[in-house]
Each structure stands twice: as structure tokens, then as C-alpha cells.
Design a protein around this motif. Sequence first.
Motif, PDB file in Angstrom:
ATOM      1  N   THR A   1      -4.757  -6.929  -0.597  1.00  0.00           N
ATOM      2  CA  THR A   1      -3.265  -6.536  -0.481  1.00  0.00           C
ATOM      3  C   THR A   1      -2.164  -7.140  -0.200  1.00  0.00           C
ATOM      4  O   THR A   1      -1.197  -7.472  -0.851  1.00  0.00           O
ATOM      5  CB  THR A   1      -3.291  -5.020   0.365  1.00  0.00           C
ATOM      6  OG1 THR A   1      -4.370  -4.415   0.119  1.00  0.00           O
ATOM      7  CG2 THR A   1      -1.889  -4.296   0.245  1.00  0.00           C
TER       8      THR A   1
ATOM      9  N   HIS B   1       0.365  -8.648  -3.006  1.00  0.00           N
ATOM     10  CA  HIS B   1       1.882  -8.555  -2.710  1.00  0.00           C
ATOM     11  C   HIS B   1       2.660  -9.700  -2.551  1.00  0.00           C
ATOM     12  O   HIS B   1       3.703  -9.565  -3.362  1.00  0.00           O
ATOM     13  CB  HIS B   1       1.833  -7.614  -1.210  1.00  0.00           C
ATOM     14  CG  HIS B   1       3.283  -6.770  -1.138  1.00  0.00           C
ATOM     15  ND1 HIS B   1       4.161  -7.524  -0.295  1.00  0.00           N
ATOM     16  CD2 HIS B   1       3.787  -5.823  -1.422  1.00  0.00           C
ATOM     17  CE1 HIS B   1       5.159  -7.001  -0.138  1.00  0.00           C
ATOM     18  NE2 HIS B   1       4.883  -5.759  -0.933  1.00  0.00           N
TER      19      HIS B   1
ATOM     20  N   ARG C   1       2.858 -11.454  -5.772  1.00  0.00           N
ATOM     21  CA  ARG C   1       4.013 -10.453  -6.878  1.00  0.00           C
ATOM     22  C   ARG C   1       5.171 -10.762  -6.621  1.00  0.00           C
ATOM     23  O   ARG C   1       5.951 -10.789  -7.627  1.00  0.00           O
ATOM     24  CB  ARG C   1       3.278  -8.949  -6.938  1.00  0.00           C
ATOM     25  CG  ARG C   1       3.738  -8.259  -8.318  1.00  0.00           C
ATOM     26  CD  ARG C   1       3.436  -6.835  -8.414  1.00  0.00           C
ATOM     27  NE  ARG C   1       3.624  -5.959  -7.297  1.00  0.00           N
ATOM     28  CZ  ARG C   1       3.572  -4.679  -7.400  1.00  0.00           C
ATOM     29  NH1 ARG C   1       3.045  -4.237  -8.397  1.00  0.00           N
ATOM     30  NH2 ARG C   1       4.061  -3.902  -6.347  1.00  0.00           N
ATOM     31  N   ASN C   2       5.539 -10.672  -5.429  1.00  0.00           N
ATOM     32  CA  ASN C   2       7.025 -10.931  -5.061  1.00  0.00           C
ATOM     33  C   ASN C   2       7.529 -12.293  -5.634  1.00  0.00           C
ATOM     34  O   ASN C   2       8.600 -12.473  -6.050  1.00  0.00           O
ATOM     35  CB  ASN C   2       7.098 -11.022  -3.613  1.00  0.00           C
ATOM     36  CG  ASN C   2       7.219  -9.666  -3.254  1.00  0.00           C
ATOM     37  OD1 ASN C   2       7.246  -8.706  -3.855  1.00  0.00           O
ATOM     38  ND2 ASN C   2       7.293  -9.492  -1.834  1.00  0.00           N
TER      39      ASN C   2
ATOM     40  N   LEU D   1      -3.406  -4.159  -6.163  1.00  0.00           N
ATOM     41  CA  LEU D   1      -2.842  -3.479  -5.246  1.00  0.00           C
ATOM     42  C   LEU D   1      -3.257  -1.713  -5.452  1.00  0.00           C
ATOM     43  O   LEU D   1      -3.488  -1.151  -4.511  1.00  0.00           O
ATOM     44  CB  LEU D   1      -1.273  -3.527  -5.593  1.00  0.00           C
ATOM     45  CG  LEU D   1      -0.763  -4.842  -4.642  1.00  0.00           C
ATOM     46  CD1 LEU D   1       0.593  -4.938  -5.295  1.00  0.00           C
ATOM     47  CD2 LEU D   1      -0.986  -4.714  -3.245  1.00  0.00           C
TER      48      LEU D   1
END
Length: 360
Positions: free
Chosen positions: A129, A133, A136-137, A182
Motif C-alpha cells: 500500500t 501510494h 502513484r503520487n 491499492l
Amino acid sequence: MSVAVERVLLSDPLMGDRARLITVGGMASLAEIESEVRTYRTQLVAAALAVGALVALALALATVRLTRPIHDLTQVADRIAAGERNLSSASVDRHDEFGMLARSIMRMLDALRDSAKNEEQAALGRMATMIAHDVRNALSSVKMNVKILHTHHSRDQGDLAEGCEIALEQIGYMENILTDMLDFARPRGLVMDWVDLDEVIRIATLSMLPEIGERSVVLCQSHERLPKVFGDRTRLIQVFQNLMANAIQSMSNGGHLTLDAKSTLHQSRPAVEVLIADNGSGIPEELLSKAFDPFFTTRTKGTGLGLTIVRRIVIDHGGAIRLEQNPEGGTIARVMLPLSPPEWEGGDVLGHVRGSPSGP
Ligand SMILES: Nc1ncnc2c1ncn2[C@@H]1O[C@H](COP(=O)(O)OP(=O)(O)OP(=O)(O)O)[C@@H](O)[C@H]1O
Ligand SMILES: [Mg+2]
């Protein structure tokens, strides 16, 4: 000197204070009486020693019988405490209390193993996760900059513009993988409300039109008007998008994608059944249920999480999903959705965000 003796009263130390009568009988000299008494004493001592030895032997045997399983179980308990998990106990086959105790310890060991596995999986989930996360940002910032670059150079028709397009396509692909990861590692709660399933299927189909066109797939859609279901609109769209994507991807040389739906009963409750059928490459019988396993994929660019997530969403809605071989070749995905999940009537048992249904 001889005396007539019938019986001799003997005070025997082995008998404590109790006196004992021994029969001598007839005439006897004192020496004979003394000899008789000595013999008797000797026999008595021998018998006492024999009994003592037997008792000691029995006690020793009983001690071994008792201490061996205790020793075995103590060793097992010590090794569990030291962190060992792959253990067995010789006492589990016994039919006494030690056997019961050994079986309880083994059950406890199983529970410990399960919880260790769950903890490991939870830790892996948290790691996935976190990575998904953060990546992806970072990716969305890359995407934004490539988009700006593309806007400035889209009229050039040069290498840079083409490079930007390829980069954006690859970024989209990476975003899909990260979103799947995710979704799998940190399932979002359902936002429940009365949902128009016709609209859900229409939106999912519209989003798949580019792929349908790309692969020259013919879309056949004919179904009755469906009742509303109590569910999460976004997640249901995701279900049908995933199933249609799988169907389209299985038809590399074109084919028919058929959508069919009808009102029915599921476990005696009013439900809707949606069929997504293709006449693509198909799935071998033995892989039909394996296809739902996390990370099972036969596609080079697949994560193998699509069906895992689909099944989780359908089950969270109180429904069921099955893959079947299409008698005309290809695959049929059969989705069953109750109009409202049974759990919902008992309250917020799934722990999801609850909508305020105004009725179908
Ligand atoms: N309609 C279908 N026809 C043929 N094979 C299918 C179909 N649906 C699923 N499969 C098989 O099941 C596998 C798992 O599907 P799943 O959707 O979970 O993952 P994927 O499509 O490989 O990757 P992604 O995570 O991108 O969806 C596929 O790789 C494919 O082998
Ligand atoms: Mg898929």
C-alpha cells in the motif's frame, strides 16, 4: 527340656505392636521353637522385601509413564516459546489426558502459525500500500509534466510529441497496476445507495468502446429493464468494466461480446443476474476457479488482480460470481446480485459507509 506347645505368641517388629500367633503344634524343644520362629521371621522379611521391590518397580514404571509425556510436552512448550513453529508431539496419539493436552497444544500451535501468517500478510499489504501510494503520487506529477510537454509540442508532430504520447500511455498502464494493487491491499469501504443497474452497465460499456473498436469486437446487448439494486455505484461499474475488459482481451481477432441480464432469485431473494459472454480464447476447465486467485494471470501486461477484486466487490454486495465455459467457445462470466445484501438488513455489519435508501 521339652515342652508341650500348641501355639507361640510372637511379638513381630514387622507387624508393629500387634502380637501374632504361630502354630507350632505338639511337643517341641525350645531350640526347635526358636528355629521355627527364626524361619518364620526370615520368610516374613523376605516377603516384605519382595512386596517392597514390587511396589518400587510399579512406582518406577508409573513414574516413567507419567514423566515421559510430561517431558515431551514440556519440551514442545519450551520450543514453541523459543519461536519454533514446525513441531509435532509424540503424545497426540495417546487416549488419556496427556493426549488431550498434546492435541490442545497442537491446536494452539496451528492458531499461532495462522496468526503469524496473517501478520506477515498484513505487513506485506501495508508495504504494498505504502509503495503503491507513493509511486502513484510521484507518477501523477510525472504525468502532469509530460502532459504540459505534450501540449507544447503536439503541433510539431515530431519525435518529442510522439515520445510524450508513448510516455502517457505507459503512465496510464502503471497507474492501472497501482490502482489494482491499492484496491487489493486496502479495500475501500462500499458507499451504498439504490443504484440503477442499467445505467451502471451502460457507463461500463461506454468506457470500453475504444477497446471494443480496436479489436473489432461486435457488441450484442439485449436485456430487460432491470430493478434498482442497493450497492456501491462506482464499485459495480468497476466490476462490469473488469469483466468486459477480460472478455475483450480474450478476443484478439474480433468476436462477439454479449451482455445479458434478467431479474431472478438468488438464495430465495430477489436478485439480478448479469451475463458477460465472449467467444474468445476461453479458459480451460481446471483454471476456471483459479482465475480468481490473486496474481493469477496469463496476460503479459496483467496483474492478475482484476477478478480477485471483482469477486470481493460482488461478495461484499451479498452476491456471487462464476466463470463458465461458453458452449459456443469462449467464456461466460455470471454475476448474481441480490437487490439488497442480506447483511444490510441487520445493520452496518460490513462496516461500510451506509447510504440512505429512498427505495427502489
Ligand atoms: N473472458 C476471459 N476469457 C479468457 N480468459 C479469461 C477471461 N477472464 C479471465 N481470464 C483468465 O483469467 C486470468 C485472470 O484474470 P484477471 O482479470 O484476474 O487478471 P488479468 O486480466 O490477467 O489482469 P488484470 O489484473 O489487468 O485484470 C486472465 O489472465 C485470463 O487468463
Ligand atoms: Mg483482467
